[in-house]
Design a protein around this motif. Structure first.
Motif, PDB file in Angstrom:
ATOM      1  N   GLU A  39       0.748  -1.368  -0.042  1.00 58.99           N
ATOM      2  CA  GLU A  39      -0.070  -0.088  -0.040  1.00 58.99           C
ATOM      3  C   GLU A  39       0.740   1.353  -0.125  1.00 58.99           C
ATOM      4  O   GLU A  39       0.228   2.331  -0.490  1.00 58.99           O
ATOM      5  N   ASN A  40       2.109   1.164   0.347  1.00 60.33           N
ATOM      6  CA  ASN A  40       2.845   2.400   0.450  1.00 60.33           C
ATOM      7  C   ASN A  40       4.028   2.464  -0.832  1.00 60.33           C
ATOM      8  O   ASN A  40       4.863   3.139  -0.935  1.00 60.33           O
ATOM      9  N   GLY A  41       3.847   1.301  -1.781  1.00 54.21           N
ATOM     10  CA  GLY A  41       4.800   1.113  -2.669  1.00 54.21           C
ATOM     11  C   GLY A  41       6.106   0.837  -2.532  1.00 54.21           C
ATOM     12  O   GLY A  41       6.996   0.867  -3.293  1.00 54.21           O
ATOM     13  N   THR A  42       6.627   0.391  -1.417  1.00 48.77           N
ATOM     14  CA  THR A  42       7.975  -0.187  -1.223  1.00 48.77           C
ATOM     15  C   THR A  42       8.178  -1.628  -1.534  1.00 48.77           C
ATOM     16  O   THR A  42       9.282  -2.083  -1.385  1.00 48.77           O
ATOM     17  N   LEU A  43       7.092  -2.507  -2.000  1.00 54.07           N
ATOM     18  CA  LEU A  43       7.256  -3.556  -2.191  1.00 54.07           C
ATOM     19  C   LEU A  43       6.120  -4.063  -3.375  1.00 54.07           C
ATOM     20  O   LEU A  43       5.061  -3.492  -3.013  1.00 54.07           O
ATOM     21  N   GLU A  44       6.457  -4.747  -4.209  1.00 52.50           N
ATOM     22  CA  GLU A  44       5.339  -5.267  -5.304  1.00 52.50           C
ATOM     23  C   GLU A  44       4.967  -6.389  -5.003  1.00 52.50           C
ATOM     24  O   GLU A  44       5.970  -7.403  -5.014  1.00 52.50           O
ATOM     25  N   PRO A  45       3.768  -6.880  -5.133  1.00 52.64           N
ATOM     26  CA  PRO A  45       3.266  -8.109  -4.822  1.00 52.64           C
ATOM     27  C   PRO A  45       3.371  -9.099  -6.078  1.00 52.64           C
ATOM     28  O   PRO A  45       3.673  -8.642  -7.265  1.00 52.64           O
ATOM     29  N   SER A  46       3.407 -10.245  -5.893  1.00 56.48           N
ATOM     30  CA  SER A  46       3.554 -11.213  -7.131  1.00 56.48           C
ATOM     31  C   SER A  46       2.107 -11.319  -7.995  1.00 56.48           C
ATOM     32  O   SER A  46       1.389 -10.581  -7.355  1.00 56.48           O
ATOM     33  N   ILE A  47       2.316 -11.654  -9.142  1.00 60.79           N
ATOM     34  CA  ILE A  47       0.996 -11.839  -9.776  1.00 60.79           C
ATOM     35  C   ILE A  47      -0.099 -12.666  -9.112  1.00 60.79           C
ATOM     36  O   ILE A  47      -1.206 -12.324  -9.028  1.00 60.79           O
ATOM     37  N   GLU A  48       0.525 -13.630  -8.450  1.00 55.85           N
ATOM     38  CA  GLU A  48      -0.361 -14.562  -7.727  1.00 55.85           C
ATOM     39  C   GLU A  48      -1.404 -13.688  -6.673  1.00 55.85           C
ATOM     40  O   GLU A  48      -2.462 -13.859  -6.431  1.00 55.85           O
ATOM     41  N   ILE A  49      -0.444 -12.730  -5.811  1.00 58.45           N
ATOM     42  CA  ILE A  49      -1.005 -12.199  -5.026  1.00 58.45           C
ATOM     43  C   ILE A  49      -2.094 -11.066  -5.583  1.00 58.45           C
ATOM     44  O   ILE A  49      -3.115 -10.662  -5.018  1.00 58.45           O
ATOM     45  N   ILE A  50      -1.398 -10.489  -6.611  1.00 56.78           N
ATOM     46  CA  ILE A  50      -2.562  -9.444  -7.120  1.00 56.78           C
ATOM     47  C   ILE A  50      -3.905 -10.187  -7.582  1.00 56.78           C
ATOM     48  O   ILE A  50      -5.147  -9.541  -7.553  1.00 56.78           O
ATOM     49  N   GLY A  51      -3.625 -11.186  -8.241  1.00 55.60           N
ATOM     50  CA  GLY A  51      -4.843 -12.030  -8.626  1.00 55.60           C
ATOM     51  C   GLY A  51      -5.900 -12.261  -7.520  1.00 55.60           C
ATOM     52  O   GLY A  51      -7.068 -11.959  -7.269  1.00 55.60           O
ATOM     53  N   ARG A  52      -5.311 -12.763  -6.468  1.00 59.37           N
ATOM     54  CA  ARG A  52      -5.838 -12.914  -5.171  1.00 59.37           C
ATOM     55  C   ARG A  52      -6.709 -11.801  -4.604  1.00 59.37           C
ATOM     56  O   ARG A  52      -7.653 -11.832  -4.009  1.00 59.37           O
ATOM     57  N   MET A  53      -5.887 -10.652  -4.683  1.00 61.03           N
ATOM     58  CA  MET A  53      -6.519  -9.167  -4.083  1.00 61.03           C
ATOM     59  C   MET A  53      -7.512  -9.138  -5.073  1.00 61.03           C
ATOM     60  O   MET A  53      -8.552  -8.671  -4.252  1.00 61.03           O
ATOM     61  N   ALA A  54      -7.628  -9.137  -6.244  1.00 66.21           N
ATOM     62  CA  ALA A  54      -8.698  -8.860  -7.131  1.00 66.21           C
ATOM     63  C   ALA A  54      -9.931  -9.634  -6.643  1.00 66.21           C
ATOM     64  O   ALA A  54     -10.983  -9.154  -6.733  1.00 66.21           O
ATOM     65  N   GLU A  55      -9.758 -10.892  -6.308  1.00 66.30           N
ATOM     66  CA  GLU A  55     -10.744 -11.798  -5.820  1.00 66.30           C
ATOM     67  C   GLU A  55     -11.351 -11.376  -4.706  1.00 66.30           C
ATOM     68  O   GLU A  55     -12.570 -11.197  -4.578  1.00 66.30           O
ATOM     69  N   LEU A  56     -10.459 -11.088  -3.698  1.00 69.71           N
ATOM     70  CA  LEU A  56     -10.878 -10.929  -2.446  1.00 69.71           C
ATOM     71  C   LEU A  56     -11.598  -9.453  -2.358  1.00 69.71           C
ATOM     72  O   LEU A  56     -12.730  -9.488  -1.805  1.00 69.71           O
ATOM     73  N   TYR A  57     -11.261  -8.429  -3.248  1.00 71.32           N
ATOM     74  CA  TYR A  57     -11.744  -7.156  -3.276  1.00 71.32           C
ATOM     75  C   TYR A  57     -13.022  -7.090  -4.260  1.00 71.32           C
ATOM     76  O   TYR A  57     -13.789  -6.067  -4.320  1.00 71.32           O
ATOM     77  N   ASN A  58     -13.078  -8.385  -5.156  1.00 74.53           N
ATOM     78  CA  ASN A  58     -14.135  -8.205  -5.958  1.00 74.53           C
ATOM     79  C   ASN A  58     -14.286  -7.343  -6.743  1.00 74.53           C
ATOM     80  O   ASN A  58     -15.139  -6.680  -7.444  1.00 74.53           O
TER      81      ASN A  58
END
Length: 71
Positions: A39-58
């Motif tokens: 959330e503060n941009g100091t670490l980039e999530p993996s593609i897997e985590i990005i996809g899971r975030m999209a699912e979690l947040y719908n």
């Protein structure tokens, strides 16, 4: 541009769902510290985590990155 949009949108999505960073961390099976860093941009999530975030947040991954669809 996409990185800045992503940082803003993942926090916005989390807050709109009234999820805590700890809740997100628990669901995604990551540390709360990583959620903070995403959330503060100091670490980039993996593609897997990005996809899971999209699912979690719908939301779509396009929305997370602020991609506007053109006709």
């Amino acid at each position: 541009m996409f990185k800045e949009n992503f940082i803003v949108n993942i926090k916005r999505a989390r807050e709109e769902k009234s999820y805590t960073q700890q809740y997100v961390a628990d669901v995604l099976d990551i540390s709360r510290t990583n959620v903070t860093k995403y959330e503060n941009g100091t670490l980039e999530p993996s593609i897997e985590i990005i996809g899971r975030m999209a699912e979690l947040y719908n939301v779509s991954t396009d929305w997370l990155f602020g991609i506007k669809k053109s006709n």
